[in-house]
Design a protein around this motif. Sequence first.
Motif, mmCIF file in Angstrom:
data_model
loop_
_atom_site.group_PDB
_atom_site.id
_atom_site.type_symbol
_atom_site.label_atom_id
_atom_site.label_comp_id
_atom_site.label_asym_id
_atom_site.label_seq_id
_atom_site.Cartn_x
_atom_site.Cartn_y
_atom_site.Cartn_z
ATOM 1 N N ILE A 133 0.838 -1.194 0.000
ATOM 2 C CA ILE A 133 0.000 0.000 0.000
ATOM 3 C C ILE A 133 0.876 1.247 0.000
ATOM 4 O O ILE A 133 2.031 1.206 0.453
ATOM 5 N N THR A 134 0.319 2.321 -0.521
ATOM 6 C CA THR A 134 1.011 3.609 -0.496
ATOM 7 C C THR A 134 0.114 4.628 0.192
ATOM 8 O O THR A 134 -1.106 4.469 0.218
ATOM 9 N N THR A 135 0.728 5.667 0.726
ATOM 10 C CA THR A 135 -0.047 6.758 1.308
ATOM 11 C C THR A 135 0.805 8.010 1.357
ATOM 12 O O THR A 135 1.984 7.994 1.012
ATOM 13 N N GLU A 136 0.158 9.100 1.816
ATOM 14 C CA GLU A 136 0.864 10.352 2.067
ATOM 15 C C GLU A 136 0.703 10.672 3.540
ATOM 16 O O GLU A 136 -0.168 10.131 4.221
ATOM 17 N N THR A 137 1.538 11.567 4.046
ATOM 18 C CA THR A 137 1.345 12.050 5.413
ATOM 19 C C THR A 137 1.871 13.470 5.515
ATOM 20 O O THR A 137 2.847 13.829 4.857
ATOM 21 N N GLY A 138 1.184 14.294 6.332
ATOM 22 C CA GLY A 138 1.622 15.671 6.548
ATOM 23 C C GLY A 138 2.567 15.702 7.726
ATOM 24 O O GLY A 138 3.783 15.558 7.601
ATOM 25 N N ALA A 139 2.010 15.844 8.925
ATOM 26 C CA ALA A 139 2.829 15.885 10.135
ATOM 27 C C ALA A 139 3.414 14.519 10.459
ATOM 28 O O ALA A 139 4.329 14.398 11.264
ATOM 29 N N VAL A 162 5.258 14.977 3.450
ATOM 30 C CA VAL A 162 5.463 16.371 3.028
ATOM 31 C C VAL A 162 6.848 16.840 3.469
ATOM 32 O O VAL A 162 7.217 16.704 4.636
ATOM 33 N N LYS A 163 7.621 17.388 2.520
ATOM 34 C CA LYS A 163 9.039 17.676 2.766
ATOM 35 C C LYS A 163 9.293 18.540 4.004
ATOM 36 O O LYS A 163 10.189 18.250 4.803
ATOM 37 N N ILE A 164 8.480 19.582 4.197
ATOM 38 C CA ILE A 164 8.700 20.455 5.353
ATOM 39 C C ILE A 164 8.544 19.671 6.657
ATOM 40 O O ILE A 164 9.305 19.845 7.608
ATOM 41 N N SER A 165 7.576 18.748 6.705
ATOM 42 C CA SER A 165 7.374 17.923 7.899
ATOM 43 C C SER A 165 8.464 16.864 8.017
ATOM 44 O O SER A 165 8.892 16.519 9.122
ATOM 45 N N TYR A 166 8.906 16.324 6.882
ATOM 46 C CA TYR A 166 10.001 15.352 6.859
ATOM 47 C C TYR A 166 11.218 15.941 7.560
ATOM 48 O O TYR A 166 11.934 15.269 8.303
ATOM 49 N N GLU A 167 11.431 17.265 7.325
ATOM 50 C CA GLU A 167 12.577 17.946 7.949
ATOM 51 C C GLU A 167 12.269 18.400 9.377
ATOM 52 O O GLU A 167 13.114 18.331 10.262
ATOM 53 N N GLN A 168 11.022 18.878 9.609
ATOM 54 C CA GLN A 168 10.656 19.404 10.937
ATOM 55 C C GLN A 168 10.452 18.303 11.966
ATOM 56 O O GLN A 168 10.636 18.521 13.158
ATOM 57 N N LYS A 169 10.020 17.127 11.509
ATOM 58 C CA LYS A 169 9.591 16.073 12.441
ATOM 59 C C LYS A 169 10.326 14.757 12.174
ATOM 60 O O LYS A 169 9.712 13.749 11.780
ATOM 61 N N PRO A 170 11.647 14.728 12.423
ATOM 62 C CA PRO A 170 12.425 13.515 12.104
ATOM 63 C C PRO A 170 11.994 12.286 12.903
ATOM 64 O O PRO A 170 12.111 11.160 12.433
ATOM 65 N N ALA A 185 10.557 11.805 1.151
ATOM 66 C CA ALA A 185 10.200 13.229 1.252
ATOM 67 C C ALA A 185 9.523 13.659 -0.046
ATOM 68 O O ALA A 185 9.989 13.346 -1.138
ATOM 69 N N SER A 186 8.387 14.365 0.077
ATOM 70 C CA SER A 186 7.603 14.796 -1.088
ATOM 71 C C SER A 186 7.573 16.316 -1.201
ATOM 72 O O SER A 186 7.358 16.996 -0.200
ATOM 73 N N PRO A 187 7.806 16.898 -2.407
ATOM 74 C CA PRO A 187 7.925 16.217 -3.692
ATOM 75 C C PRO A 187 9.256 15.487 -3.849
ATOM 76 O O PRO A 187 10.278 15.916 -3.316
#
Length: 450
Positions: A133-139, A162-170, A185-187
Amino acid sequence: MSKRKRFMLPETEIPTQWYNITAEMKNKPLPMINPQTKEELKAEDLFPLFAEELSRQEVNQTDTWIDIPDEVRDKYKIYRPTPLVRATELEKALDTPAHIYFKNESVSPVGSHKLNSALPQAYYNKVDGTTNITTETGAGQWGTALAFAAKAFGLELAVYMVKISYEQKPYRRSLMQTWGAQVIASPSMSTKAGRKIITDHPNYQGSLGTAISEAIELAMQTENCKYALGSVLNHVSLHQTIIGLEAEKQMEMADEYPDIVIGCFGGGSNFSGISFPFMRHNFTGEKKTRFVAAEPASCPKLTKGEFKYDFGDETGYTPLIPMFTLGHKFTPANIHAGGLRYHGAGSIVSQLLKDGYIEAVDIKQLDSFNAGVLFARTEGIVPAPESNHAIAAAINEALKAKEEGKKKVILFNLSGHGFVDMSAYDQFLAGDLTNHVVSDEDISKFLTEV
């Protein structure tokens, strides 16, 4: 005599059915539209993307109650029923006559309400014979929930974060990886949609709309793979009603009934979950509860958006959804409440807002964190930045009750804890966070493209 603090249900009281509000709505949500044929979407149109039973749940407007499979209910026992808590210390700090209750969904293994839908979604995919399965996630709350659920039912998972969250929330990323998911990390450069966005906007920090496009593209191109979504869609709201169904029983234990029910609002999953079971009593005229959706001022689709048919993602891979939207190309500010950075609202909530059953408020980022810190200092739980919006709205209602000298019963959903969001609190306490308010001019620019 001291006030009772916690209201706990035994395991035997976990609901056996979800509540399907659309069966009882006078004005049903408008149908989703297939963008290729421009015709009303049928369940089978969704089979290539979603598990078959989830597709049927998505368009079901006739069955009021839908059975929870035993296998899912067994997994719910890991953390459900969740506690209902009276926020007595917060009441004291506000010196309010209001009685404030919160449903504590932060006690789930993943720290949020998202597991309520992740488990059935993973289960139904397993039943269909899906392997990936695939999905997206924000926070990262949905991604962590689906990572745990996928592992519980033996599925492989790829998450576009979402890239900003990927960086903000390791640490959210670490949680997903601990439960065996692959996190991108998206995009990203791994999909056509991602490559186009990076080419057009090299420094783009991502959005949920972008991440959805990438996750759908990967699902459609991978054998034996389906896509799962954590909010917005009807079947997600359905699964989340387990929150409000438990809360109803717990409010009876407290011998009270809510005058106001509040949830933070991104796409609508936790707000729907806490409010829909109580709302059915408004439909009959038996109760007159107010339902308040608290969204960020930087992404105000309910308070400033328009009701239109729009895509659920940035690229236009999803069906057209009748929703309150800021436009699928809308780029929200990089606030820490990553789960609320979504351009649209689910079709059920959108219809209920149109019909006057719910109301919406927008909360500024600094107000939300002030509310979260007060809650942490009184009730001891550090809330997720998303949940801070519901707390801020609850505090505003409690202060109004104080001004009016009226006892009000307020119930809000504590959708998650903030223990892996402490970098956001670091920035807030250091004075480095700011408010982001969207201008009407910016909104109209994106809406013209819908």
